[in-house]
Design a protein around this motif. Sequence first.
Motif, PDB file in Angstrom:
ATOM      1  N   HIS A   1     -20.510  19.205   3.778  1.00 14.35           N
ATOM      2  CA  HIS A   1     -19.651  19.306   2.581  1.00 14.35           C
ATOM      3  C   HIS A   1     -18.505  18.491   2.897  1.00 14.35           C
ATOM      4  CE1 HIS A   1     -22.397  21.790   0.486  1.00 14.35           C
ATOM      5  NE2 HIS A   1     -22.018  22.702   1.313  1.00 14.35           N
ATOM      6  N   VAL A   2     -17.822  17.532   1.809  1.00 10.53           N
ATOM      7  CA  VAL A   2     -16.880  16.710   1.629  1.00 10.53           C
ATOM      8  C   VAL A   2     -15.976  16.843   0.653  1.00 10.53           C
ATOM      9  CG1 VAL A   2     -16.259  14.068   1.784  1.00 10.53           C
ATOM     10  CG2 VAL A   2     -18.255  14.855   2.737  1.00 10.53           C
ATOM     11  N   ASN A   3     -14.668  17.043   0.852  1.00  7.45           N
ATOM     12  CA  ASN A   3     -13.709  17.087  -0.092  1.00  7.45           C
ATOM     13  C   ASN A   3     -13.468  15.696  -0.717  1.00  7.45           C
ATOM     14  OD1 ASN A   3     -14.045  19.694   0.118  1.00  7.45           O
ATOM     15  ND2 ASN A   3     -12.263  20.076   1.310  1.00  7.45           N
ATOM     16  N   ALA A   4     -13.024  15.375  -1.566  1.00  5.94           N
ATOM     17  CA  ALA A   4     -12.553  14.154  -2.211  1.00  5.94           C
ATOM     18  C   ALA A   4     -11.294  14.420  -2.830  1.00  5.94           C
ATOM     19  CB  ALA A   4     -13.359  13.562  -3.397  1.00  5.94           C
ATOM     20  N   LEU A   5     -10.368  13.431  -3.272  1.00  6.03           N
ATOM     21  CA  LEU A   5      -9.201  13.675  -4.106  1.00  6.03           C
ATOM     22  C   LEU A   5      -9.361  13.071  -5.459  1.00  6.03           C
ATOM     23  CD1 LEU A   5      -6.697  12.362  -1.134  1.00  6.03           C
ATOM     24  CD2 LEU A   5      -7.271  14.826  -2.007  1.00  6.03           C
ATOM     25  N   VAL A   6      -8.495  13.310  -6.326  1.00  2.00           N
ATOM     26  CA  VAL A   6      -8.398  13.136  -7.787  1.00  2.00           C
ATOM     27  C   VAL A   6      -6.761  12.721  -7.755  1.00  2.00           C
ATOM     28  CG1 VAL A   6      -8.466  13.216 -10.004  1.00  2.00           C
ATOM     29  CG2 VAL A   6     -10.492  14.172  -8.435  1.00  2.00           C
ATOM     30  N   GLY A   7      -6.468  11.717  -8.270  1.00  4.28           N
ATOM     31  CA  GLY A   7      -4.909  11.341  -8.428  1.00  4.28           C
ATOM     32  C   GLY A   7      -4.777  10.881  -9.840  1.00  4.28           C
ATOM     33  N   ILE A   8      -3.468  11.376 -10.388  1.00  2.00           N
ATOM     34  CA  ILE A   8      -2.913  10.817 -11.343  1.00  2.00           C
ATOM     35  C   ILE A   8      -1.394  10.173 -11.238  1.00  2.00           C
ATOM     36  CG2 ILE A   8      -2.105  11.455 -13.903  1.00  2.00           C
ATOM     37  CD1 ILE A   8      -4.106  13.667 -13.760  1.00  2.00           C
ATOM     38  N   SER A   9      -1.373   8.904 -11.871  1.00  4.28           N
ATOM     39  CA  SER A   9      -0.353   8.154 -11.919  1.00  4.28           C
ATOM     40  C   SER A   9       0.248   8.072 -13.073  1.00  4.28           C
ATOM     41  CB  SER A   9      -0.498   6.779 -10.932  1.00  4.28           C
ATOM     42  OG  SER A   9       0.681   6.096 -11.075  1.00  4.28           O
ATOM     43  N   VAL A  10       1.530   8.548 -13.397  1.00  7.21           N
ATOM     44  CA  VAL A  10       2.306   8.749 -14.478  1.00  7.21           C
ATOM     45  C   VAL A  10       2.808   7.026 -14.673  1.00  7.21           C
ATOM     46  CG1 VAL A  10       3.893   9.386 -16.057  1.00  7.21           C
ATOM     47  CG2 VAL A  10       2.584  10.955 -14.767  1.00  7.21           C
ATOM     48  N   GLU A  11       2.388   6.466 -15.787  1.00  2.62           N
ATOM     49  CA  GLU A  11       2.658   4.970 -15.850  1.00  2.62           C
ATOM     50  C   GLU A  11       3.114   4.394 -17.413  1.00  2.62           C
ATOM     51  OE1 GLU A  11      -0.392   2.594 -13.998  1.00  2.62           O
ATOM     52  OE2 GLU A  11      -0.578   3.766 -12.273  1.00  2.62           O
ATOM     53  N   PRO A  12       3.894   3.546 -17.641  1.00  2.00           N
ATOM     54  CA  PRO A  12       3.646   3.010 -19.043  1.00  2.00           C
ATOM     55  C   PRO A  12       2.305   2.714 -19.679  1.00  2.00           C
ATOM     56  CG  PRO A  12       5.225   1.877 -17.811  1.00  2.00           C
ATOM     57  CD  PRO A  12       4.557   2.707 -16.713  1.00  2.00           C
ATOM     58  N   LEU A  13       2.165   3.006 -21.099  1.00  2.00           N
ATOM     59  CA  LEU A  13       0.832   2.718 -21.767  1.00  2.00           C
ATOM     60  C   LEU A  13       0.630   1.435 -21.632  1.00  2.00           C
ATOM     61  CD1 LEU A  13       1.408   5.315 -24.805  1.00  2.00           C
ATOM     62  CD2 LEU A  13      -0.147   5.443 -22.683  1.00  2.00           C
ATOM     63  N   THR A  14       1.398   0.676 -21.936  1.00  2.00           N
ATOM     64  CA  THR A  14       1.108  -0.915 -21.826  1.00  2.00           C
ATOM     65  C   THR A  14       0.387  -1.209 -20.517  1.00  2.00           C
ATOM     66  OG1 THR A  14       3.325  -1.464 -20.933  1.00  2.00           O
ATOM     67  CG2 THR A  14       3.083  -1.645 -23.389  1.00  2.00           C
ATOM     68  N   VAL A  15       0.740  -0.586 -19.364  1.00  2.00           N
ATOM     69  CA  VAL A  15       0.289  -0.946 -18.050  1.00  2.00           C
ATOM     70  C   VAL A  15      -1.098  -0.505 -18.060  1.00  2.00           C
ATOM     71  CG1 VAL A  15       0.470  -0.528 -15.454  1.00  2.00           C
ATOM     72  CG2 VAL A  15       2.398  -1.255 -17.018  1.00  2.00           C
ATOM     73  N   ILE A  16      -1.078   1.056 -18.374  1.00  2.00           N
ATOM     74  CA  ILE A  16      -2.366   1.565 -18.187  1.00  2.00           C
ATOM     75  C   ILE A  16      -3.480   1.095 -19.161  1.00  2.00           C
ATOM     76  CG2 ILE A  16      -3.568   3.889 -18.788  1.00  2.00           C
ATOM     77  CD1 ILE A  16      -1.179   5.284 -18.144  1.00  2.00           C
ATOM     78  N   GLU A  17      -3.233   0.760 -20.358  1.00  2.00           N
ATOM     79  CA  GLU A  17      -4.197   0.255 -21.228  1.00  2.00           C
ATOM     80  C   GLU A  17      -4.746  -1.201 -20.731  1.00  2.00           C
ATOM     81  OE1 GLU A  17      -2.059   0.835 -24.932  1.00  2.00           O
ATOM     82  OE2 GLU A  17      -2.608   2.807 -25.091  1.00  2.00           O
ATOM     83  N   GLY A  18      -3.997  -1.864 -19.910  1.00  2.00           N
ATOM     84  CA  GLY A  18      -4.545  -3.097 -19.617  1.00  2.00           C
ATOM     85  C   GLY A  18      -5.211  -2.940 -18.378  1.00  2.00           C
ATOM     86  N   GLN A  19      -5.404  -1.974 -17.617  1.00  3.81           N
ATOM     87  CA  GLN A  19      -6.117  -1.921 -16.343  1.00  3.81           C
ATOM     88  C   GLN A  19      -7.693  -1.732 -16.653  1.00  3.81           C
ATOM     89  OE1 GLN A  19      -4.234   1.580 -14.527  1.00  3.81           O
ATOM     90  NE2 GLN A  19      -2.808   0.080 -13.430  1.00  3.81           N
TER      91      GLN A  19
END
Length: 141
Positions: free
Chosen positions: A109-127
Amino acid sequence: MFGLIASGRLVSTNWEQISETNCVAQLVDADSVNHIVIFLTGQTPFPDGMGGAVYFAWPCTPGAAPNWQLLGYITNQKPSAIFRISKLKGGEGSSTSNSFTMLGHTLNHVNALVGISVEPLTVIEGQTPAAQTEGANASTF
């Protein structure tokens, strides 16, 4: 602030803050998970104009740095999202198996990672998220 759900498991709110704008959670036995749900718990909203870019890292080799892939994002206006991670997996954990096919063999069994980066909406919506995270097309009923 965030919650993580994998099908058939309890909700996880065990996030580790690794910087002022980044946090990670472990997804235990990730080889058996096809989709995850990330959501705001409602305890603390994002600051105005900010959101959370959601990332997934499937471990490559022991000791190697995680290879982060963008899944999508959540915001105060879109406080939850479902992401398909099954096609992001690699290596031995990506093959489909069950307790009957693996009878007599030890599963790794393998453990993975989930990450959250708090960023401006203008940056996030363009990714652009990884193409493999898109939901399957379903016919209308």
